[in-house]
Design an enzyme around this catalytic site. Structure first.
Site, short mmCIF file in Angstrom:
data_model
loop_
_atom_site.label_atom_id
_atom_site.label_comp_id
_atom_site.label_asym_id
_atom_site.label_seq_id
_atom_site.Cartn_x
_atom_site.Cartn_y
_atom_site.Cartn_z
N SER A 85 0.88 -1.49 -0.09
CA SER A 85 0.37 -0.50 0.46
C SER A 85 0.80 1.14 0.21
CB SER A 85 -1.00 -0.17 1.05
OG SER A 85 0.35 0.32 2.29
N ASP A 115 -3.56 7.47 8.09
CA ASP A 115 -4.08 6.53 9.10
C ASP A 115 -3.68 6.67 10.04
OD1 ASP A 115 -3.43 5.10 7.25
OD2 ASP A 115 -4.93 4.93 6.29
N HIS A 127 -0.75 5.05 7.20
CA HIS A 127 0.14 5.28 5.87
C HIS A 127 0.90 6.44 6.20
CE1 HIS A 127 -2.29 1.79 4.85
NE2 HIS A 127 -1.21 1.59 4.15
#
Length: 348
Positions: free
Chosen positions: A37, A323, A326
């Protein structure tokens, strides 16, 4: 001077070292990225997984305020690195439904949020394993040959920057499901050995300049601090120790590969810089390092980070994390700029 510990020497080597070897000026035609991610620019959007980010407030600082599937408020390192290379301000996800052949030429992202080197990680998360990303890469090269010819494909293989970014999901999540087979040290070693095998496979497919990211200080992300960091929400030492064990195994193994294989194989140390950013946020111009901007900042990630959550901060640039897992675009930019400038200037 060896370049194994240099963060962005991959770019220099692609531009300078290979050019020297071949006796002519070379350029970097594309940036091609595998992993999770941190680099994903939207490959998870159509997958049957809960690990998505193609909805607000994700993307609130992306051009046009679009939620593209990037796990951040804005752009991610793959975009920022592509801009550093002069390729583009953003790079597309390979599985984007709007991709056309010409979009492939400057590079693509095969990364899938939630994946890892351990095949079990992708299976648990219902995402694309790094190994399946290699299958998509073979398809990508075939498309380049089909639309632009063998020479264009070979140029991309010879002179592009190839980056591999994984291990965080394995360490943070899958280890618990594998603890009956491994202790922490042996699992970290298994992951590092898997990373080396991945590089060998990628090299056999034609990639010449390959940079592999170290593990990050995963024990310091807000989610782990909230769940395992105790009352003080401190960094989780066992997770960071696993990351450091992974790194200590990976670095010499890649150095050995670099001596054996043609082209350049690099170990890219991001752990130390990111850890320093988290421990000393004001040094880098941040106000908050232990919570994310989205929601309450403690546990929110993916669908828990949504536009209905009333607590999302208004100034994401003050936060290292967007978040609970990340970083923000600004944190990524600081990281990329700092390491790029530091190592680029050393070898120019």
């Amino acid at each position: 001077m060896k370049f194994q510990m240099l963060w962005f020497a991959l770019v220099l080597i692609a531009v300078e070292t290979n050019a020297t070897k071949k006796g002519k000026k070379a350029t970097v035609p594309a940036l091609i990225v595998f992993g999770d991610s941190i680099m994903d620019t939207g490959n998870n959007n159509k997958l049957p997984t809960i690990l998505k980010s193609n909805f607000p407030p994700y993307g609130k600082d992306f051009p046009g305020g679009l939620a593209t599937g990037r796990f951040s408020d804005g752009r991610v390192p793959s975009d920022l690195l592509a801009e550093k290379l002069g390729l583009a301000k953003t790079l597309p996800a390979y599985l984007s439904p709007n991709l056309n052949p010409r979009d492939l030429l400057k590079g693509v992202i095969f990364a899938s949020g939630g994946t890892g080197y351990d095949p079990l990680t992708a299976k648990i998360m219902s995402v694309i394993s790094v190994w399946d990303q290699l299958t998509y890469f073979k398809e990508y090269i075939s498309k380049i040959k089909q639309h632009f010819g063998e020479g264009r494909a070979q140029n991309i293989l010879d002179h592009s920057c190839f980056l591999v970014v994984s291990s965080s999901n394995d360490i943070a999540h899958t280890y618990l499901a594998q603890s009956h087979r491994y202790d922490r040290t042996s699992y970290a070693n298994f992951l590092a050995d898997s990373a080396v095998k991945f590089v060998i496979k990628l090299h056999k497919l034609g990639a010449k300049n390959i940079g592999v990211f170290s593990a990050a200080p995963i024990g310091c992300v807000p989610f782990q601090r909230t769940v395992f960091g105790g009352v003080t929400r401190g960094c989780v030492t066992p997770l960071n120790d696993m990351a450091k064990q992974f790194n200590s195994r990976l670095s010499p193994a890649l150095n050995s590969l670099d001596k054996k294989l043609d082209g350049i194989i690099l170990y890219i140390n991001v752990y130390d810089t990111l850890f320093d950013m988290i421990q000393n946020p004001k040094k880098y111009g941040f106000e908050v390092a232990d919570k994310g901007c989205c929601g309450t900042g403690a546990l929110a990630v993916s669908y828990m980070c949504n536009s209905l959550n009333p607590f999302t901060c208004s100034n994401s640039s003050a936060y290292i994390f967007w978040d609970s897992y990340h970083p923000t675009e600004r944190a990524y930019q600081v990281l990329v700029d700092k390491l790029f400038d530091k190592y680029l200037k050393q070898v120019l």
